[in-house]
Design a protein around this motif. Structure first.
Motif, PDB file in Angstrom:
ATOM      1  N   PRO A  39      56.540  -5.613 126.465  1.00 13.04           N
ATOM      2  CA  PRO A  39      57.375  -4.944 125.463  1.00 13.04           C
ATOM      3  C   PRO A  39      58.107  -5.912 124.545  1.00 13.04           C
ATOM      4  O   PRO A  39      58.547  -5.530 123.473  1.00 13.04           O
ATOM      5  N   ASP A  40      58.313  -7.183 124.949  1.00 12.21           N
ATOM      6  CA  ASP A  40      59.047  -8.123 124.109  1.00 12.21           C
ATOM      7  C   ASP A  40      58.141  -8.886 123.162  1.00 12.21           C
ATOM      8  O   ASP A  40      58.588  -9.788 122.479  1.00 12.21           O
ATOM      9  N   GLU A  41      56.824  -8.536 123.108  1.00 12.84           N
ATOM     10  CA  GLU A  41      55.913  -9.212 122.205  1.00 12.84           C
ATOM     11  C   GLU A  41      55.563  -8.287 121.050  1.00 12.84           C
ATOM     12  O   GLU A  41      55.427  -7.070 121.230  1.00 12.84           O
ATOM     13  N   PRO A  42      55.405  -8.829 119.842  1.00 16.47           N
ATOM     14  CA  PRO A  42      55.056  -7.970 118.696  1.00 16.47           C
ATOM     15  C   PRO A  42      53.698  -7.336 118.887  1.00 16.47           C
ATOM     16  O   PRO A  42      52.761  -7.982 119.336  1.00 16.47           O
ATOM     17  N   PRO A  43      53.539  -6.034 118.576  1.00 20.20           N
ATOM     18  CA  PRO A  43      52.285  -5.340 118.826  1.00 20.20           C
ATOM     19  C   PRO A  43      51.117  -5.869 118.037  1.00 20.20           C
ATOM     20  O   PRO A  43      49.988  -5.706 118.448  1.00 20.20           O
ATOM     21  N   ASP A  44      51.369  -6.510 116.859  1.00 15.60           N
ATOM     22  CA  ASP A  44      50.237  -6.949 116.057  1.00 15.60           C
ATOM     23  C   ASP A  44      49.499  -8.121 116.695  1.00 15.60           C
ATOM     24  O   ASP A  44      48.397  -8.448 116.283  1.00 15.60           O
ATOM     25  N   ARG A  45      50.093  -8.752 117.683  1.00 14.91           N
ATOM     26  CA  ARG A  45      49.402  -9.827 118.390  1.00 14.91           C
ATOM     27  C   ARG A  45      48.405  -9.291 119.401  1.00 14.91           C
ATOM     28  O   ARG A  45      47.572 -10.015 119.919  1.00 14.91           O
ATOM     29  N   HIS A  46      48.542  -8.014 119.728  1.00 18.01           N
ATOM     30  CA  HIS A  46      47.677  -7.419 120.741  1.00 18.01           C
ATOM     31  C   HIS A  46      47.105  -6.098 120.218  1.00 18.01           C
ATOM     32  O   HIS A  46      47.129  -5.088 120.897  1.00 18.01           O
ATOM     33  N   GLY A  47      46.645  -6.088 118.979  1.00 18.15           N
ATOM     34  CA  GLY A  47      46.090  -4.876 118.418  1.00 18.15           C
ATOM     35  C   GLY A  47      44.856  -4.426 119.175  1.00 18.15           C
ATOM     36  O   GLY A  47      44.094  -5.229 119.692  1.00 18.15           O
ATOM     37  N   LEU A  48      44.672  -3.121 119.248  1.00 13.48           N
ATOM     38  CA  LEU A  48      43.529  -2.558 119.953  1.00 13.48           C
ATOM     39  C   LEU A  48      42.262  -2.811 119.147  1.00 13.48           C
ATOM     40  O   LEU A  48      42.206  -2.486 117.965  1.00 13.48           O
ATOM     41  N   PRO A  49      41.218  -3.391 119.748  1.00 13.77           N
ATOM     42  CA  PRO A  49      39.965  -3.610 119.010  1.00 13.77           C
ATOM     43  C   PRO A  49      39.418  -2.307 118.456  1.00 13.77           C
ATOM     44  O   PRO A  49      39.632  -1.220 119.018  1.00 13.77           O
ATOM     45  N   THR A  50      38.683  -2.408 117.366  1.00 15.00           N
ATOM     46  CA  THR A  50      38.240  -1.203 116.661  1.00 15.00           C
ATOM     47  C   THR A  50      37.288  -0.339 117.464  1.00 15.00           C
ATOM     48  O   THR A  50      37.162   0.850 117.192  1.00 15.00           O
ATOM     49  N   ASP A  51      36.583  -0.916 118.448  1.00 12.49           N
ATOM     50  CA  ASP A  51      35.637  -0.118 119.223  1.00 12.49           C
ATOM     51  C   ASP A  51      36.270   0.486 120.469  1.00 12.49           C
ATOM     52  O   ASP A  51      35.581   1.087 121.286  1.00 12.49           O
ATOM     53  N   PHE A  52      37.599   0.350 120.615  1.00 12.39           N
ATOM     54  CA  PHE A  52      38.321   0.937 121.743  1.00 12.39           C
ATOM     55  C   PHE A  52      39.187   2.098 121.281  1.00 12.39           C
ATOM     56  O   PHE A  52      39.619   2.150 120.134  1.00 12.39           O
ATOM     57  N   ARG A  53      39.435   3.025 122.209  1.00 14.60           N
ATOM     58  CA  ARG A  53      40.418   4.080 122.019  1.00 14.60           C
ATOM     59  C   ARG A  53      41.197   4.217 123.323  1.00 14.60           C
ATOM     60  O   ARG A  53      40.653   3.995 124.402  1.00 14.60           O
ATOM     61  N   GLY A  61      50.652   6.287 122.468  1.00 14.57           N
ATOM     62  CA  GLY A  61      50.284   7.210 121.403  1.00 14.57           C
ATOM     63  C   GLY A  61      51.255   7.240 120.251  1.00 14.57           C
ATOM     64  O   GLY A  61      50.999   7.855 119.224  1.00 14.57           O
ATOM     65  N   ARG A  62      52.388   6.547 120.385  1.00 12.16           N
ATOM     66  CA  ARG A  62      53.390   6.557 119.311  1.00 12.16           C
ATOM     67  C   ARG A  62      53.266   5.359 118.390  1.00 12.16           C
ATOM     68  O   ARG A  62      53.814   5.320 117.323  1.00 12.16           O
ATOM     69  N   ASP A  63      52.503   4.333 118.858  1.00 13.72           N
ATOM     70  CA  ASP A  63      52.336   3.122 118.054  1.00 13.72           C
ATOM     71  C   ASP A  63      50.860   2.856 117.864  1.00 13.72           C
ATOM     72  O   ASP A  63      50.188   2.461 118.795  1.00 13.72           O
ATOM     73  N   GLU A  64      50.336   3.093 116.696  1.00 13.66           N
ATOM     74  CA  GLU A  64      48.914   2.956 116.446  1.00 13.66           C
ATOM     75  C   GLU A  64      48.441   1.521 116.544  1.00 13.66           C
ATOM     76  O   GLU A  64      47.255   1.259 116.661  1.00 13.66           O
ATOM     77  N   HIS A  65      49.381   0.541 116.487  1.00 12.77           N
ATOM     78  CA  HIS A  65      48.980  -0.849 116.492  1.00 12.77           C
ATOM     79  C   HIS A  65      49.085  -1.478 117.868  1.00 12.77           C
ATOM     80  O   HIS A  65      48.705  -2.617 118.050  1.00 12.77           O
ATOM     81  N   SER A  66      49.659  -0.741 118.818  1.00 15.50           N
ATOM     82  CA  SER A  66      49.809  -1.336 120.139  1.00 15.50           C
ATOM     83  C   SER A  66      48.494  -1.371 120.857  1.00 15.50           C
ATOM     84  O   SER A  66      47.599  -0.583 120.593  1.00 15.50           O
ATOM     85  N   GLY A  67      48.334  -2.270 121.780  1.00  9.00           N
ATOM     86  CA  GLY A  67      47.091  -2.424 122.513  1.00  9.00           C
ATOM     87  C   GLY A  67      47.357  -2.548 123.986  1.00  9.00           C
ATOM     88  O   GLY A  67      48.485  -2.733 124.420  1.00  9.00           O
ATOM     89  N   PRO A  68      46.342  -2.435 124.830  1.00  8.52           N
ATOM     90  CA  PRO A  68      46.512  -2.490 126.264  1.00  8.52           C
ATOM     91  C   PRO A  68      47.110  -3.821 126.698  1.00  8.52           C
ATOM     92  O   PRO A  68      46.655  -4.877 126.291  1.00  8.52           O
ATOM     93  N   GLY A  69      48.141  -3.719 127.479  1.00  8.73           N
ATOM     94  CA  GLY A  69      48.609  -4.892 128.175  1.00  8.73           C
ATOM     95  C   GLY A  69      49.588  -5.781 127.440  1.00  8.73           C
ATOM     96  O   GLY A  69      49.847  -6.881 127.896  1.00  8.73           O
ATOM     97  N   HIS A  70      50.146  -5.362 126.295  1.00  8.01           N
ATOM     98  CA  HIS A  70      51.094  -6.281 125.674  1.00  8.01           C
ATOM     99  C   HIS A  70      52.480  -6.022 126.241  1.00  8.01           C
ATOM    100  O   HIS A  70      52.918  -4.890 126.319  1.00  8.01           O
TER     101      HIS A  70
END
Length: 202
Positions: A79-93, A68-77
């Protein structure tokens, strides 16, 4: 030739046979349409559950989910990988809960897309649940995952992909059913007239 009143037509043998045939066909079409809706709905919901399971599976293998602190993070990335590589798809919350079921945050919606699932504590009792949308739109399908520290994450996926095909199928069924009934009524009326006239019962 004068047109006969509908009540008179129903009283005749031809009218009664026509009503029976068209009524039986209507019931058959309704039953078939209901069965199609139920089977398609189940198939589409199973597909949503598969997507939810696949997206949240890394959480069950030690990868940290969004907090909930990083709007760009996604499920399963990891911690040593940049969050923009695993952004949450728009139809997910992703809705974040503590171990007591209190909501702490949500990941996914933006200012231009405020849709989000409305999840109550009772919904967290089950692994999968269907919950309403905060803006009155399509419902959300939710999978709850319990983390080792006791906190919970609810991965939600909109059911737009379920609602739209069902609506389209219903429209097609109504149009095709109406055409079939009209054609059946015309054909039956003609054939019954010929048969009854030949037998002297018309």
């Amino acid at each position: 030739m004068r047109l006969r009143h509908p009540r008179y037509l129903v009283r005749t043998l031809r009218g009664r046979l026509l009503v029976v045939l068209v009524g039986a066909t209507l019931l058959g079409l309704l039953a078939m349409g209901f069965a199609n809706q139920v089977m398609l709905h189940k198939s589409l919901m199973d597909r949503l559950d598969d997507r939810l399971r696949e997206m949240s599976r890394p959480w069950e293998h030690g990868f940290p989910p969004p907090d909930g602190r990083d709007e760009h993070s996604g499920p399963g990335h990891p911690p040593d990988e940049p969050p923009d590589r695993h952004g949450l798809p728009t139809d997910f919350r992703v809705v974040v809960f503590d171990r007591y079921g209190n909501q702490l945050g949500i990941v996914g919606p933006s200012a231009s897309d405020p849709k989000r699932p409305v999840i109550h504590r009772g919904d967290l009792l089950h692994e999968y649940a269907t919950v309403p949308d905060s803006t009155g739109g399509a419902d959300w399908r939710v999978r709850r995952v319990v983390l080792p520290d006791g906190s919970m994450r609810a991965l939600a996926l909109t059911t737009d992909s379920v609602r739209l095909p069902l609506q389209l199928l219903m429209i097609i069924e109504l149009v095709v059913g109406a055409v079939v009934l009209v054609l059946l009524a015309v054909v039956c009326l003609v054939l019954l007239g010929i048969v009854l006239a030949a037998t002297g019962l018309g």
